[in-house]
Design a protein around this motif. Sequence first.
Motif, PDB file in Angstrom:
ATOM      1  N   ALA A   1       0.441  -1.200   0.240  1.00  9.00           N
ATOM      2  CA  ALA A   1       0.306  -0.059  -0.106  1.00  9.00           C
ATOM      3  C   ALA A   1       0.914   1.147   0.070  1.00  9.00           C
ATOM      4  N   ASP A   2       2.204   1.664   0.499  1.00 14.70           N
ATOM      5  CA  ASP A   2       2.836   2.179   0.906  1.00 14.70           C
ATOM      6  C   ASP A   2       3.562   2.429  -0.452  1.00 14.70           C
ATOM      7  N   VAL A   3       3.591   2.048  -1.255  1.00 14.97           N
ATOM      8  CA  VAL A   3       4.240   2.944  -2.803  1.00 14.97           C
ATOM      9  C   VAL A   3       3.564   4.055  -3.589  1.00 14.97           C
ATOM     10  N   ASP A   4       3.753   4.647  -4.500  1.00 17.29           N
ATOM     11  CA  ASP A   4       3.061   5.685  -5.575  1.00 17.29           C
ATOM     12  C   ASP A   4       3.723   4.764  -6.513  1.00 17.29           C
ATOM     13  N   VAL A   5       2.676   4.581  -8.125  1.00 18.52           N
ATOM     14  CA  VAL A   5       2.752   3.357  -8.505  1.00 18.52           C
ATOM     15  C   VAL A   5       2.075   3.946  -9.971  1.00 18.52           C
ATOM     16  N   VAL A   6       3.262   4.647 -11.246  1.00 23.34           N
ATOM     17  CA  VAL A   6       2.790   4.901 -12.250  1.00 23.34           C
ATOM     18  C   VAL A   6       3.649   4.029 -13.097  1.00 23.34           C
ATOM     19  N   VAL A   7       2.519   3.907 -14.358  1.00 28.09           N
ATOM     20  CA  VAL A   7       3.470   3.080 -15.677  1.00 28.09           C
ATOM     21  C   VAL A   7       2.854   4.329 -16.765  1.00 28.09           C
ATOM     22  N   ALA A   8       4.043   4.494 -17.746  1.00 29.53           N
ATOM     23  CA  ALA A   8       3.976   5.078 -18.906  1.00 29.53           C
ATOM     24  C   ALA A   8       3.764   4.204 -20.126  1.00 29.53           C
ATOM     25  N   PRO A   9       2.168   4.295 -21.208  1.00 29.05           N
ATOM     26  CA  PRO A   9       2.470   3.224 -21.681  1.00 29.05           C
ATOM     27  C   PRO A   9       2.737   4.108 -23.286  1.00 29.05           C
ATOM     28  N   PRO A  10       2.730   3.075 -24.665  1.00 30.02           N
ATOM     29  CA  PRO A  10       2.976   4.180 -25.581  1.00 30.02           C
ATOM     30  C   PRO A  10       1.723   5.225 -25.723  1.00 30.02           C
ATOM     31  N   PHE A  11       1.467   6.279 -26.359  1.00 31.19           N
ATOM     32  CA  PHE A  11       0.561   6.664 -26.332  1.00 31.19           C
ATOM     33  C   PHE A  11      -0.888   6.864 -26.490  1.00 31.19           C
TER      34      PHE A  11
ATOM     35  N   SER B   1       1.330   7.742 -17.108  1.00 32.73           N
ATOM     36  CA  SER B   1       2.330   8.846 -16.890  1.00 32.73           C
ATOM     37  C   SER B   1       2.018   8.900 -18.645  1.00 32.73           C
ATOM     38  N   GLY B   2       2.562  10.313 -19.255  1.00 25.42           N
ATOM     39  CA  GLY B   2       2.736  10.026 -20.635  1.00 25.42           C
ATOM     40  C   GLY B   2       4.302   9.829 -20.982  1.00 25.42           C
ATOM     41  N   GLN B   3       4.761   8.953 -21.492  1.00 30.87           N
ATOM     42  CA  GLN B   3       6.524   9.186 -21.682  1.00 30.87           C
ATOM     43  C   GLN B   3       6.749   9.970 -22.120  1.00 30.87           C
ATOM     44  N   ASN B   4       6.681  11.416 -22.410  1.00 34.91           N
ATOM     45  CA  ASN B   4       7.062  12.719 -23.335  1.00 34.91           C
ATOM     46  C   ASN B   4       5.792  13.938 -23.706  1.00 34.91           C
ATOM     47  N   SER B   5       6.148  14.952 -23.036  1.00 35.04           N
ATOM     48  CA  SER B   5       5.133  15.662 -23.562  1.00 35.04           C
ATOM     49  C   SER B   5       6.082  16.972 -24.292  1.00 35.04           C
TER      50      SER B   5
ATOM     51  N   ILE C   1      -7.053  12.767 -21.049  1.00 31.52           N
ATOM     52  CA  ILE C   1      -6.651  11.107 -21.152  1.00 31.52           C
ATOM     53  C   ILE C   1      -6.815  10.632 -20.236  1.00 31.52           C
ATOM     54  N   GLY C   2      -6.432  11.730 -18.979  1.00 33.64           N
ATOM     55  CA  GLY C   2      -6.100  10.714 -17.701  1.00 33.64           C
ATOM     56  C   GLY C   2      -4.887  11.034 -17.064  1.00 33.64           C
ATOM     57  N   ALA C   3      -4.127  11.144 -17.825  1.00 32.00           N
ATOM     58  CA  ALA C   3      -2.896  10.908 -17.586  1.00 32.00           C
ATOM     59  C   ALA C   3      -2.508  12.227 -16.117  1.00 32.00           C
ATOM     60  N   THR C   4      -1.332  11.705 -14.840  1.00 28.73           N
ATOM     61  CA  THR C   4      -1.537  13.019 -14.304  1.00 28.73           C
ATOM     62  C   THR C   4       0.312  13.100 -14.254  1.00 28.73           C
ATOM     63  N   TRP C   5       0.689  12.401 -14.530  1.00 27.43           N
ATOM     64  CA  TRP C   5       2.421  12.113 -14.937  1.00 27.43           C
ATOM     65  C   TRP C   5       2.847  12.555 -16.199  1.00 27.43           C
TER      66      TRP C   5
ATOM     67  N   ALA D   1       4.489  21.750 -18.282  1.00 28.82           N
ATOM     68  CA  ALA D   1       4.076  20.514 -17.670  1.00 28.82           C
ATOM     69  C   ALA D   1       3.674  21.165 -16.276  1.00 28.82           C
ATOM     70  N   LEU D   2       4.492  21.133 -14.817  1.00 24.56           N
ATOM     71  CA  LEU D   2       4.119  21.407 -14.286  1.00 24.56           C
ATOM     72  C   LEU D   2       3.467  22.539 -13.855  1.00 24.56           C
ATOM     73  N   ASN D   3       3.590  24.074 -14.731  1.00 23.66           N
ATOM     74  CA  ASN D   3       2.717  25.101 -14.776  1.00 23.66           C
ATOM     75  C   ASN D   3       0.711  24.372 -14.422  1.00 23.66           C
ATOM     76  N   GLU D   4       1.289  23.315 -16.081  1.00 20.81           N
ATOM     77  CA  GLU D   4      -0.335  22.810 -16.131  1.00 20.81           C
ATOM     78  C   GLU D   4      -1.132  21.673 -15.310  1.00 20.81           C
ATOM     79  N   GLY D   5      -0.360  21.364 -14.461  1.00 12.05           N
ATOM     80  CA  GLY D   5      -0.260  20.412 -13.199  1.00 12.05           C
ATOM     81  C   GLY D   5      -0.714  19.015 -13.672  1.00 12.05           C
ATOM     82  N   LEU D   6       0.552  18.402 -14.049  1.00 16.98           N
ATOM     83  CA  LEU D   6       1.083  17.109 -14.504  1.00 16.98           C
ATOM     84  C   LEU D   6       2.520  16.994 -13.330  1.00 16.98           C
TER      85      LEU D   6
END
Length: 318
Positions: free
Chosen positions: A98-108, A125-129, A149-153, A179-184
């Motif tokens: 439970a005590d882990v933040d988990v993120v996956v970055a699929p192809p767009f 997560s996105g792989q690039n922006s 599309i629902g990405a947060t990172w 990206a940070l200014n826009e909330g990612l």
Amino acid sequence: MAVASTSLASQLSGPKSVSSYSGLRRSCSKLDHTQSLSLFQHLHSQLRLSSSSRKASRGVVAMAGTGKFFVGGNWKCNGTKDSISKLVSDLNSAKLEADVDVVVAPPFLYIDQVKNSLTDRIEISGQNSWVGKGGAFTGEISVEQLKDIGATWVILGHSERRHVIGEDDQFIGKKAAYALNEGLGVIACIGEKLEEREAGKTFDICFQQLKAFADAVPSWDNIVIAYEPVWAIGTGKVASPEQAQEVHVAVRDWLKKNVSPEVASKTRIIYGGSVNGGNSAELAKKEDIDGFLVGGASLKGPEFATIINSVTAKKVAA
């Protein structure tokens, strides 16, 4: 800190003393082992960021930083609808600490599929922006589209973007700021190539890349730093736990001196470079390794779950 440089081959095999984890800077190349050890111990004692006030108790995750353990899976340019459906199914059925933040970055083009089928326990997560608002930029993806599309990172500064695509430090820093200014949230990658390590430039390269982020970003609140030595990405050659820890300590010290002690303490510094289910626990034991950015092993659901659950290696008794 600087100690005498050795070849990569010697760093990757056999028992190692503190003086063999180098490839960092050559300015003190004439120091003997005792002096090198003393220097390392002195630096280490200065970097614990009031560690005495954070004495670990049973069941508490002990890290030099104060952030939650973080594991990201970078799927890169891999997968089909069918293989990704299987991977998502494996991840949905996995038992994760439970005590882990988990993120996956699929192809767009598969983000929507993954977002609609993957457990909410795992973020996307996105792989690039792109560096700014979308428009006439063929082949790019905007921060606004990722959010829609629902990405947060988003992963920025990965070595493949730097050394294959040709993105420079300043461009990457501007991407991160937007990206940070826009909330990612931003997974900010840094790391040296093999020839840079062997030339004793590991710290110089990492600090240069860090400075480009620091010069551009509005805040460090939503940044995770991923140290990924280029020579270890996809090669099967993993930085030893001591090698990775040595750089992570230096990165945290750089943040302390050049940004603030608060940022140094709360910013998570994760390791990437041929991390797998067999080596993640030993790496996770190191105090300044706050998680992982995983490539190939993240395409195997059960193995990725093992890496996520390596957080248990960090839990120590008082």
